[in-house]
Design a protein around this motif. Structure first.
Motif, PDB file in Angstrom:
ATOM      1  N   LEU A   3       0.835  -1.208   0.000  1.00 10.31           N
ATOM      2  CA  LEU A   3       0.000   0.000   0.000  1.00 10.31           C
ATOM      3  C   LEU A   3       0.868   1.256   0.000  1.00 10.31           C
ATOM      4  CD1 LEU A   3      -2.776   1.347   0.211  1.00 10.31           C
ATOM      5  CD2 LEU A   3      -2.594   1.134   2.718  1.00 10.31           C
ATOM      6  N   LYS A   4       1.990   1.204   0.739  1.00 10.96           N
ATOM      7  CA  LYS A   4       2.899   2.348   0.802  1.00 10.96           C
ATOM      8  C   LYS A   4       3.436   2.702  -0.577  1.00 10.96           C
ATOM      9  CE  LYS A   4       7.222   3.813   2.991  1.00 10.96           C
ATOM     10  NZ  LYS A   4       8.338   3.396   3.883  1.00 10.96           N
ATOM     11  N   ARG A   5       3.812   1.696  -1.352  1.00 14.68           N
ATOM     12  CA  ARG A   5       4.341   1.950  -2.690  1.00 14.68           C
ATOM     13  C   ARG A   5       3.268   2.502  -3.622  1.00 14.68           C
ATOM     14  NH1 ARG A   5       8.524  -3.066  -4.035  1.00 14.68           N
ATOM     15  NH2 ARG A   5      10.012  -2.573  -2.375  1.00 14.68           N
ATOM     16  N   ILE A   6       2.044   2.020  -3.468  1.00  9.46           N
ATOM     17  CA  ILE A   6       0.930   2.529  -4.279  1.00  9.46           C
ATOM     18  C   ILE A   6       0.703   4.005  -3.987  1.00  9.46           C
ATOM     19  CG2 ILE A   6      -1.554   2.383  -4.683  1.00  9.46           C
ATOM     20  CD1 ILE A   6      -1.329  -0.642  -4.149  1.00  9.46           C
ATOM     21  N   ILE A   7       0.732   4.371  -2.686  1.00  9.62           N
ATOM     22  CA  ILE A   7       0.523   5.773  -2.290  1.00  9.62           C
ATOM     23  C   ILE A   7       1.659   6.645  -2.805  1.00  9.62           C
ATOM     24  CG2 ILE A   7       0.407   7.362  -0.322  1.00  9.62           C
ATOM     25  CD1 ILE A   7      -0.994   5.099   1.234  1.00  9.62           C
ATOM     26  N   LEU A   8       2.901   6.156  -2.672  1.00  7.96           N
ATOM     27  CA  LEU A   8       4.053   6.920  -3.162  1.00  7.96           C
ATOM     28  C   LEU A   8       3.991   7.103  -4.672  1.00  7.96           C
ATOM     29  CD1 LEU A   8       7.113   5.566  -1.118  1.00  7.96           C
ATOM     30  CD2 LEU A   8       6.229   7.906  -1.139  1.00  7.96           C
ATOM     31  N   LEU A  11       1.306   9.724  -5.378  1.00  7.34           N
ATOM     32  CA  LEU A  11       1.783  11.066  -5.021  1.00  7.34           C
ATOM     33  C   LEU A  11       2.806  11.573  -6.036  1.00  7.34           C
ATOM     34  CD1 LEU A  11       2.204  10.894  -1.131  1.00  7.34           C
ATOM     35  CD2 LEU A  11       0.564  12.275  -2.426  1.00  7.34           C
ATOM     36  N   THR A  12       3.678  10.669  -6.507  1.00  9.19           N
ATOM     37  CA  THR A  12       4.689  11.062  -7.494  1.00  9.19           C
ATOM     38  C   THR A  12       4.028  11.544  -8.777  1.00  9.19           C
ATOM     39  OG1 THR A  12       6.252   9.445  -6.573  1.00  9.19           O
ATOM     40  CG2 THR A  12       6.709  10.311  -8.777  1.00  9.19           C
ATOM     41  N   VAL A  13       3.073  10.763  -9.279  1.00 11.85           N
ATOM     42  CA  VAL A  13       2.359  11.146 -10.500  1.00 11.85           C
ATOM     43  C   VAL A  13       1.596  12.453 -10.279  1.00 11.85           C
ATOM     44  CG1 VAL A  13       0.521  10.496 -12.108  1.00 11.85           C
ATOM     45  CG2 VAL A  13       2.170   8.778 -11.322  1.00 11.85           C
ATOM     46  N   PHE A  14       0.945  12.574  -9.131  1.00 14.78           N
ATOM     47  CA  PHE A  14       0.175  13.788  -8.818  1.00 14.78           C
ATOM     48  C   PHE A  14       1.070  15.017  -8.816  1.00 14.78           C
ATOM     49  CE2 PHE A  14      -1.105  16.849  -5.551  1.00 14.78           C
ATOM     50  CZ  PHE A  14      -2.374  17.206  -6.003  1.00 14.78           C
ATOM     51  N   LEU A  15       2.222  14.917  -8.165  1.00 16.81           N
ATOM     52  CA  LEU A  15       3.131  16.063  -8.068  1.00 16.81           C
ATOM     53  C   LEU A  15       3.705  16.440  -9.428  1.00 16.81           C
ATOM     54  CD1 LEU A  15       5.024  15.173  -4.769  1.00 16.81           C
ATOM     55  CD2 LEU A  15       3.496  17.116  -5.124  1.00 16.81           C
ATOM     56  N   VAL A  16       4.064  15.426 -10.223  1.00 14.85           N
ATOM     57  CA  VAL A  16       4.627  15.713 -11.544  1.00 14.85           C
ATOM     58  C   VAL A  16       3.585  16.368 -12.439  1.00 14.85           C
ATOM     59  CG1 VAL A  16       5.528  14.678 -13.663  1.00 14.85           C
ATOM     60  CG2 VAL A  16       6.392  13.918 -11.444  1.00 14.85           C
ATOM     61  N   VAL A  17       2.354  15.854 -12.418  1.00 17.12           N
ATOM     62  CA  VAL A  17       1.304  16.331 -13.325  1.00 17.12           C
ATOM     63  C   VAL A  17       0.721  17.665 -12.878  1.00 17.12           C
ATOM     64  CG1 VAL A  17      -0.995  15.822 -14.264  1.00 17.12           C
ATOM     65  CG2 VAL A  17       0.731  14.007 -14.106  1.00 17.12           C
ATOM     66  N   GLY A 277      15.264   2.407  -3.014  1.00 23.61           N
ATOM     67  CA  GLY A 277      14.678   3.533  -3.736  1.00 23.61           C
ATOM     68  C   GLY A 277      13.369   4.014  -3.162  1.00 23.61           C
ATOM     69  N   GLU A 278      12.646   3.132  -2.478  1.00 21.20           N
ATOM     70  CA  GLU A 278      11.377   3.530  -1.877  1.00 21.20           C
ATOM     71  C   GLU A 278      11.577   4.614  -0.827  1.00 21.20           C
ATOM     72  OE1 GLU A 278       8.358   1.394   1.130  1.00 21.20           O
ATOM     73  OE2 GLU A 278       8.550   0.375  -0.816  1.00 21.20           O
ATOM     74  N   THR A 279      12.622   4.469  -0.020  1.00 20.91           N
ATOM     75  CA  THR A 279      12.915   5.477   1.006  1.00 20.91           C
ATOM     76  C   THR A 279      13.366   6.790   0.364  1.00 20.91           C
ATOM     77  OG1 THR A 279      13.569   3.754   2.572  1.00 20.91           O
ATOM     78  CG2 THR A 279      14.333   5.984   3.039  1.00 20.91           C
ATOM     79  N   ILE A 280      14.174   6.690  -0.689  1.00 17.51           N
ATOM     80  CA  ILE A 280      14.612   7.903  -1.397  1.00 17.51           C
ATOM     81  C   ILE A 280      13.402   8.661  -1.932  1.00 17.51           C
ATOM     82  CG2 ILE A 280      15.990   8.799  -3.309  1.00 17.51           C
ATOM     83  CD1 ILE A 280      17.678   6.235  -3.153  1.00 17.51           C
ATOM     84  N   LEU A 281      12.491   7.910  -2.575  1.00 19.52           N
ATOM     85  CA  LEU A 281      11.289   8.522  -3.122  1.00 19.52           C
ATOM     86  C   LEU A 281      10.430   9.125  -2.011  1.00 19.52           C
ATOM     87  CD1 LEU A 281      10.065   8.830  -5.973  1.00 19.52           C
ATOM     88  CD2 LEU A 281       8.663   6.805  -5.497  1.00 19.52           C
ATOM     89  N   GLN A 282      10.338   8.441  -0.915  1.00 17.24           N
ATOM     90  CA  GLN A 282       9.534   8.917   0.217  1.00 17.24           C
ATOM     91  C   GLN A 282      10.040  10.255   0.737  1.00 17.24           C
ATOM     92  OE1 GLN A 282       8.395   6.026   3.321  1.00 17.24           O
ATOM     93  NE2 GLN A 282       9.416   7.383   4.778  1.00 17.24           N
ATOM     94  N   VAL A 283      11.344  10.382   0.876  1.00 16.78           N
ATOM     95  CA  VAL A 283      11.917  11.625   1.400  1.00 16.78           C
ATOM     96  C   VAL A 283      11.642  12.792   0.464  1.00 16.78           C
ATOM     97  CG1 VAL A 283      14.082  12.815   1.935  1.00 16.78           C
ATOM     98  CG2 VAL A 283      13.696  10.491   2.770  1.00 16.78           C
ATOM     99  N   PHE A 284      11.786  12.566  -0.841  1.00 18.68           N
ATOM    100  CA  PHE A 284      11.646  13.698  -1.764  1.00 18.68           C
ATOM    101  C   PHE A 284      10.207  13.969  -2.177  1.00 18.68           C
ATOM    102  CE2 PHE A 284      16.134  13.655  -1.848  1.00 18.68           C
ATOM    103  CZ  PHE A 284      16.467  14.958  -2.173  1.00 18.68           C
ATOM    104  N   VAL A 285       9.403  12.924  -2.282  1.00 19.78           N
ATOM    105  CA  VAL A 285       7.999  13.147  -2.644  1.00 19.78           C
ATOM    106  C   VAL A 285       7.229  13.699  -1.450  1.00 19.78           C
ATOM    107  CG1 VAL A 285       5.847  12.005  -3.292  1.00 19.78           C
ATOM    108  CG2 VAL A 285       7.953  11.468  -4.502  1.00 19.78           C
ATOM    109  N   ALA A 286       7.308  12.967  -0.315  1.00 19.95           N
ATOM    110  CA  ALA A 286       6.553  13.389   0.872  1.00 19.95           C
ATOM    111  C   ALA A 286       7.253  14.494   1.644  1.00 19.95           C
ATOM    112  CB  ALA A 286       6.318  12.180   1.789  1.00 19.95           C
ATOM    113  N   GLY A 287       8.588  14.434   1.699  1.00 20.85           N
ATOM    114  CA  GLY A 287       9.318  15.381   2.537  1.00 20.85           C
ATOM    115  C   GLY A 287       9.626  16.709   1.886  1.00 20.85           C
TER     116      GLY A 287
END
Length: 508
Positions: A3-8, A11-17, A277-287
């Motif tokens: 579920l965490k990866r789905i949310i990330l 969020l990534t697609v949402f932020l980019v778009v 990479g999941e943690t890297i994405l988490q820091v930059f997308v969410a953080g």
């Protein structure tokens, strides 16, 4: 897939778009601050042409002045203003075409078109004065007449239209002084252009005392202009030349000493990265990106509304404070997300987030700054050719350029020269770059982290220069293995930019 990866992923697609993409595209039609800086510097040069120096020092004065402003300053200034006008005309045509394609105009498009039209009119007022002073009154008349033709049907009460009429009267073969010429000139023109128009007016009115007072004031301004030009011109030039020499030295040393050279130090030494990479994405997308949106779009606006504060009416000091508070909140939120993301992996392997006070970080940072000067300047020149004055700039730079309040400038300095280097270097060099070495060689991690660092500033015109600067920051960090080095380099860079903006925007 968790579920965490789905949310990330969402969020990534949402932020980019909806955030990163629109912000970058929105900067496409926005003017670069570099174009304005060039005109500010041109205005300083024009003031400097009036500098006569102390009595008895004519030869030395002329030599020093020519070294700073060149032998044909008026001709060069006219060329600069004509180029600025041509760029504005091109951008105006693009904006109108875009509106025609969409069959409607957004409020932002209307504002952009109006700003460009107003800018062209103001440039034409000044171009006419430059033409008249160089002995081309007929060309000046045509330039001012074009303003009247554009505005008399659209806005007959326009201050620019009245100013054009006043200038035509002053430089006509049979001079005509219109009512309120003095106040019209003072309200519509500034700097050297105001001085020339007022000098012409006072000459025609035979107001000897007013003319003498005007010339004395202009001499003081001209002396200040010469001093400011020496700072914004000579200091970077010296740094540029030293930087070129330093780069050549490092390259020659690399060729001779190989792996024992300074550039080769730690060049292949990766970090041990315990997360994926999941943690890297988490820091930059969410953080990083998500917290920017939450703080800038929700937290601060709602807080201001609760206290019934209207930010649209803020003066430059209040705007500076709002930017600083916004930056601190984003940084605090991002650091919290970073800490929570890496907490399960504590204690971290050796080499992570290293701050070594008793080390050569000052040398690394300063030499990195000198090396960055020629490289970023050259890339910026190429960048100017690509974007032709468009592509946007950091809004903080515009506020710093226009703000003459010392308290506001102090707040801008703390934000840009202290808070930003610490926040961005910990995140991009301290976390992202080492994390990427799990998947990429060190040089690849430097390049990718630098590109993301540039994109994060959300201005298309800044991507190439900031990627170059980010690469140098990455090289300095990977070689020194001390976060204080890139923080110091970043602080020097932002400080130099702010000082230049203050000098050019402070007026004379």
């Amino acid at each position: 897939m968790t579920l965490k990866r789905i949310i990330l992923g969402f969020l990534t697609v949402f932020l980019v778009v909806f955030f990163i993409g629109p912000s970058l595209l929105g900067s496409w039609q926005q003017p670069q601050i570099q174009s304005r800086l060039e005109l500010y510097q041109t205005n300083l040069l024009l003031h400097a042409t009036e500098w006569q120096g102390e009595s008895g020092e004519e030869a030395n004065t002329k030599s020093a002045r020519n070294a700073l402003i060149g032998t044909e300053p008026l001709k060069n200034a006219q060329k600069q203003y004509q180029e600025a006008r041509e760029q504005a005309e091109t951008n105006l045509a693009k904006a109108k075409t875009q509106a025609e394609v969409l069959l409607t105009q957004t409020e932002q498009q209307k504002a952009t078109i109006n700003q460009l039209q107003d800018f062209i009119t103001k440039v034409d007022l000044r171009l006419g004065i430059l033409q008249a002073i160089q002995g081309k009154p007929e060309a000046a008349m045509q330039t001012w007449q074009s303003i009247i033709q554009r505005l008399e049907a659209k806005d007959s009460d326009s201050p620019s239209l009245k100013t054009a009429e006043v200038l035509i009267g002053l430089w006509s073969q049979q001079a005509q002084i219109l009512p309120n010429s003095d106040s019209t000139i003072k309200n519509s023109l500034d700097g050297w252009f105001r001085y020339q128009a007022l000098a012409k007016l006072y000459n025609l009115q035979q107001r000897e005392a007013a003319l003498a007072e005007l010339k004395a004031a202009e001499q003081e301004i001209a002396e200040q202009a010469v001093f400011k030009l020496a700072i914004v011109g000579a200091v970077p030039t010296i740094g540029f030349l030293i930087g070129v020499g330093l780069i050549l030295f490092l390259l020659i040393q690399r060729a001779i000493k190989g792996k024992d050279s300074l550039l080769a130090r730690n060049e292949d030494l990766s970090w041990t990265t315990p997360w994926d990479g999941e943690t890297i994405l988490q820091v930059f997308v969410a953080g990083f990106f998500l917290m920017q949106i939450l703080v800038s779009v929700l937290v601060l606006p709602i807080t201001l509304k609760l206290f019934n504060i209207d930010a649209t009416n803020f003066d430059v000091r209040s705007k500076a404070l709002l930017v600083f508070v916004n930056y601190l909140l984003v940084a605090a939120a991002a650091f919290l997300v970073l800490y929570l993301s890496i907490k399960p992996f504590l204690p971290l392997p050796e080499g992570w987030f290293r701050f070594k006070i008793l080390d050569k970080w000052l040398v690394w940072g300063f030499c990195g700054y000198l090396s960055a000067l020629p490289l970023v300047i050259l890339i910026s020149l190429i960048n100017q050719r690509i974007w032709q004055g468009q592509g946007g700039s950091n809004p903080l730079l515009s506020l710093a350029l226009e703000g003459k309040d010392l308290v506001a400038l102090a707040i801008f300095f703390v934000t840009a020269a202290i808070a930003a280097p610490i926040f961005e270097e910990v995140l991009f060099r301290g976390f992202l770059l080492p994390s990427l070495t799990r998947y990429l060689p060190v040089w690849g991690a430097i390049v990718v982290s630098s590109l993301l660092f540039a994109i994060a500033h959300l201005s298309l015109s800044e991507v190439l220069p900031l990627t170059t600067l980010g690469t140098i920051l990455g090289v300095v960090y990977t070689r020194s293995r001390n976060l204080l080095a890139p923080i110091f380099l970043h602080s020097l860079w932002n400080s130099g930019t702010l000082i230049s903006l203050f000098i050019l925007g402070s007026g004379v």
